[in-house]
Design an enzyme around this catalytic site. Structure first.
Site, PDB file in Angstrom:
ATOM      1  N   ASN A   1       0.890  -1.167   0.000  1.00  0.00           N
ATOM      2  CA  ASN A   1       0.000   0.000   0.000  1.00  0.00           C
ATOM      3  C   ASN A   1       0.923   1.210   0.000  1.00  0.00           C
ATOM      4  O   ASN A   1       1.553   1.506   1.012  1.00  0.00           O
ATOM      5  CB  ASN A   1      -0.897  -0.028   1.235  1.00  0.00           C
ATOM      6  CG  ASN A   1      -1.703   1.247   1.391  1.00  0.00           C
ATOM      7  OD1 ASN A   1      -1.742   2.081   0.482  1.00  0.00           O
ATOM      8  ND2 ASN A   1      -2.344   1.414   2.536  1.00  0.00           N
ATOM      9  N   TRP A   2       0.985   1.862  -1.137  1.00  0.00           N
ATOM     10  CA  TRP A   2       1.930   2.985  -1.258  1.00  0.00           C
ATOM     11  C   TRP A   2       1.472   4.230  -0.504  1.00  0.00           C
ATOM     12  O   TRP A   2       2.238   5.152  -0.300  1.00  0.00           O
ATOM     13  CB  TRP A   2       2.124   3.337  -2.740  1.00  0.00           C
ATOM     14  CG  TRP A   2       2.946   2.350  -3.515  1.00  0.00           C
ATOM     15  CD1 TRP A   2       3.383   1.117  -3.102  1.00  0.00           C
ATOM     16  CD2 TRP A   2       3.445   2.529  -4.844  1.00  0.00           C
ATOM     17  NE1 TRP A   2       4.120   0.526  -4.094  1.00  0.00           N
ATOM     18  CE2 TRP A   2       4.174   1.366  -5.180  1.00  0.00           C
ATOM     19  CE3 TRP A   2       3.340   3.548  -5.784  1.00  0.00           C
ATOM     20  CZ2 TRP A   2       4.796   1.210  -6.420  1.00  0.00           C
ATOM     21  CZ3 TRP A   2       3.958   3.386  -7.024  1.00  0.00           C
ATOM     22  CH2 TRP A   2       4.688   2.235  -7.334  1.00  0.00           C
ATOM     23  N   LYS A   3       0.181   4.277  -0.167  1.00  0.00           N
ATOM     24  CA  LYS A   3      -0.394   5.470   0.489  1.00  0.00           C
ATOM     25  C   LYS A   3      -0.156   6.698  -0.397  1.00  0.00           C
ATOM     26  O   LYS A   3      -0.208   6.569  -1.611  1.00  0.00           O
ATOM     27  CB  LYS A   3       0.175   5.619   1.903  1.00  0.00           C
ATOM     28  CG  LYS A   3       0.025   4.311   2.700  1.00  0.00           C
ATOM     29  CD  LYS A   3       0.277   4.445   4.162  1.00  0.00           C
ATOM     30  CE  LYS A   3       0.053   3.098   4.845  1.00  0.00           C
ATOM     31  NZ  LYS A   3       0.162   3.144   6.291  1.00  0.00           N
TER      32      LYS A   3
ATOM     33  N   HIS B   1      -9.332   1.574   4.686  1.00  0.00           N
ATOM     34  CA  HIS B   1      -8.079   1.668   5.448  1.00  0.00           C
ATOM     35  C   HIS B   1      -8.299   2.600   6.646  1.00  0.00           C
ATOM     36  O   HIS B   1      -9.059   3.566   6.555  1.00  0.00           O
ATOM     37  CB  HIS B   1      -6.965   2.199   4.544  1.00  0.00           C
ATOM     38  CG  HIS B   1      -5.612   2.069   5.166  1.00  0.00           C
ATOM     39  ND1 HIS B   1      -5.149   2.956   6.107  1.00  0.00           N
ATOM     40  CD2 HIS B   1      -4.645   1.132   5.011  1.00  0.00           C
ATOM     41  CE1 HIS B   1      -3.941   2.572   6.494  1.00  0.00           C
ATOM     42  NE2 HIS B   1      -3.614   1.470   5.855  1.00  0.00           N
TER      43      HIS B   1
ATOM     44  N   GLU C   1      -6.590   4.883   7.799  1.00  0.00           N
ATOM     45  CA  GLU C   1      -6.295   6.296   7.513  1.00  0.00           C
ATOM     46  C   GLU C   1      -7.482   6.969   6.829  1.00  0.00           C
ATOM     47  O   GLU C   1      -7.764   8.138   7.059  1.00  0.00           O
ATOM     48  CB  GLU C   1      -5.017   6.392   6.661  1.00  0.00           C
ATOM     49  CG  GLU C   1      -3.784   6.083   7.501  1.00  0.00           C
ATOM     50  CD  GLU C   1      -2.643   5.430   6.735  1.00  0.00           C
ATOM     51  OE1 GLU C   1      -2.623   5.494   5.492  1.00  0.00           O
ATOM     52  OE2 GLU C   1      -1.768   4.842   7.400  1.00  0.00           O
TER      53      GLU C   1
ATOM     54  N   GLU D   1      -5.381  -4.839  10.261  1.00  0.00           N
ATOM     55  CA  GLU D   1      -4.316  -3.879  10.533  1.00  0.00           C
ATOM     56  C   GLU D   1      -4.579  -3.162  11.853  1.00  0.00           C
ATOM     57  O   GLU D   1      -5.345  -2.192  11.886  1.00  0.00           O
ATOM     58  CB  GLU D   1      -4.247  -2.841   9.412  1.00  0.00           C
ATOM     59  CG  GLU D   1      -3.989  -3.427   8.037  1.00  0.00           C
ATOM     60  CD  GLU D   1      -3.369  -2.402   7.110  1.00  0.00           C
ATOM     61  OE1 GLU D   1      -2.294  -2.690   6.588  1.00  0.00           O
ATOM     62  OE2 GLU D   1      -3.945  -1.327   6.927  1.00  0.00           O
TER      63      GLU D   1
ATOM     64  N   GLY E   1       2.768   2.052  10.766  1.00  0.00           N
ATOM     65  CA  GLY E   1       3.747   3.134  10.668  1.00  0.00           C
ATOM     66  C   GLY E   1       4.497   3.414  11.956  1.00  0.00           C
ATOM     67  O   GLY E   1       5.159   4.440  12.089  1.00  0.00           O
TER      68      GLY E   1
ATOM     69  N   SER F   1       3.501  -2.384  10.095  1.00  0.00           N
ATOM     70  CA  SER F   1       4.953  -2.489  10.284  1.00  0.00           C
ATOM     71  C   SER F   1       5.527  -3.847   9.876  1.00  0.00           C
ATOM     72  O   SER F   1       6.493  -4.315  10.486  1.00  0.00           O
ATOM     73  CB  SER F   1       5.340  -2.155  11.729  1.00  0.00           C
ATOM     74  OG  SER F   1       4.956  -0.826  12.049  1.00  0.00           O
TER      75      SER F   1
ATOM     76  N   GLY G   1       2.998  -1.258   4.163  1.00  0.00           N
ATOM     77  CA  GLY G   1       3.099   0.166   3.855  1.00  0.00           C
ATOM     78  C   GLY G   1       4.538   0.545   3.549  1.00  0.00           C
ATOM     79  O   GLY G   1       5.038   0.307   2.446  1.00  0.00           O
ATOM     80  N   GLY G   2       5.221   1.114   4.523  1.00  0.00           N
ATOM     81  CA  GLY G   2       6.566   1.659   4.339  1.00  0.00           C
ATOM     82  C   GLY G   2       7.536   0.748   3.597  1.00  0.00           C
ATOM     83  O   GLY G   2       8.235   1.189   2.678  1.00  0.00           O
TER      84      GLY G   2
END
Ligand code: 13P
Length: 249
Positions: free
Chosen positions: A10-12, A95, A97, A167, A173, A213, A234-235
């Protein structure tokens, strides 16, 4: 039948269109595998160049959101037909966010899930508890409610093809991955909930990811748990490390 793992990035809100092409070209040789579905969920503006860059590889492109109407006066939104026409196969829905910053609710998540299925896009339905909810001991109740509403009016045949991403918000994150036992406990509860809504066959078919994470170190232990069918990353999906996560064993 054993469930095929699905490992998605997930590049966000990261990567311009030209950076997206560069990243896909870097990762393409590193994420080769027959054993898992590999999906890059990218910002809307990156979808077309990403699909083009991923051609001829095992990478499938997903979106990070869609709108639940077909077309019309919804300034700024992206329709499901726009996504399918561009070559999108998956879409992240609900998500945390989006729930936190863009007022997504269980009800809008449900509308989006139904719309995605209508257009043949596989939803990656996100759920997860806050740290406060975990400490209050209401994690499983909360997640069951998120799942039950997200899947309202979804048929068993559709649900069998869906992906759920568990999640925990406190793990996103933060560098604080849930332990594999914590993740398995909730993913198992989600599968049980799907079994209650539908039947054993649906529970056995649906794929459940863990996200929060995930990195090259934590992926192997998480992904060997019986109810964890991969990850939503993510990251670490923006780095060559994603290749190690995809080839975790
Ligand atoms: P991180 O892997 O950066 O914690 O993000 C997880 C996530 O939110 C994926 O959807």
């Amino acid at each position: 039948m054993a469930r095929k793992k699905i490992i998605a990035g997930n590049w966000k809100m990261n990567m311009t269109p030209s950076e997206a092409v560069e990243l896909i070209n870097t990762l393409k040789p590193l994420v080769k595998t027959e054993e898992a579905d590999v999906v890059f969920c990218v910002p809307a503006i990156d979808i077309i160049p990403a699909v083009e860059a991923a051609k001829g590889s095992n990478i499938q492109i997903g979106a990070e959101n869609l709108y639940f109407e077909e077309k019309g006066a919804f300034t700024g939104e992206i329709s499901p037909a726009m996504l399918t026409d561009a070559g999108v196969k998956f879409v992240v829905i609900g998500h945390s966010e989006r729930r936190q910053y863009f007022a997504e609710t269980n009800e809008t998540v449900n509308k989006k899930v139904l719309k995605a299925f209508e257009h043949g896009i596989t939803p990656i339905v996100c759920c997860g508890e806050s740290l406060e909810q975990r400490e209050q001991g209401i994690t499983i109740d909360w997640i069951r409610q998120q799942i039950k509403i997200a899947f309202l009016n979804v048929t068993a045949d559709q649900a069998k093809t869906a992906v759920i991403a568990y999640e925990p918000i406190w793990a996103i994150g933060t560098g604080k991955t849930a332990t594999s036992d914590q993740a398995e406990e909730v993913c198992g509860a989600i599968r049980k909930c799907i079994g209650e809504i539908y039947d054993e066959a649906t529970a056995a078919a649906i794929r459940i990811q863990y996200g929060g994470s995930v990195n090259a170190k934590t992926a192997p232990e998480l992904f060997t748990k019986p109810d964890i069918d991969g990850g939503l990353v993510g990251g670490a999906s923006l780095k060559p490390e994603f290749g190690q996560i995809v080839n975790w064993h």
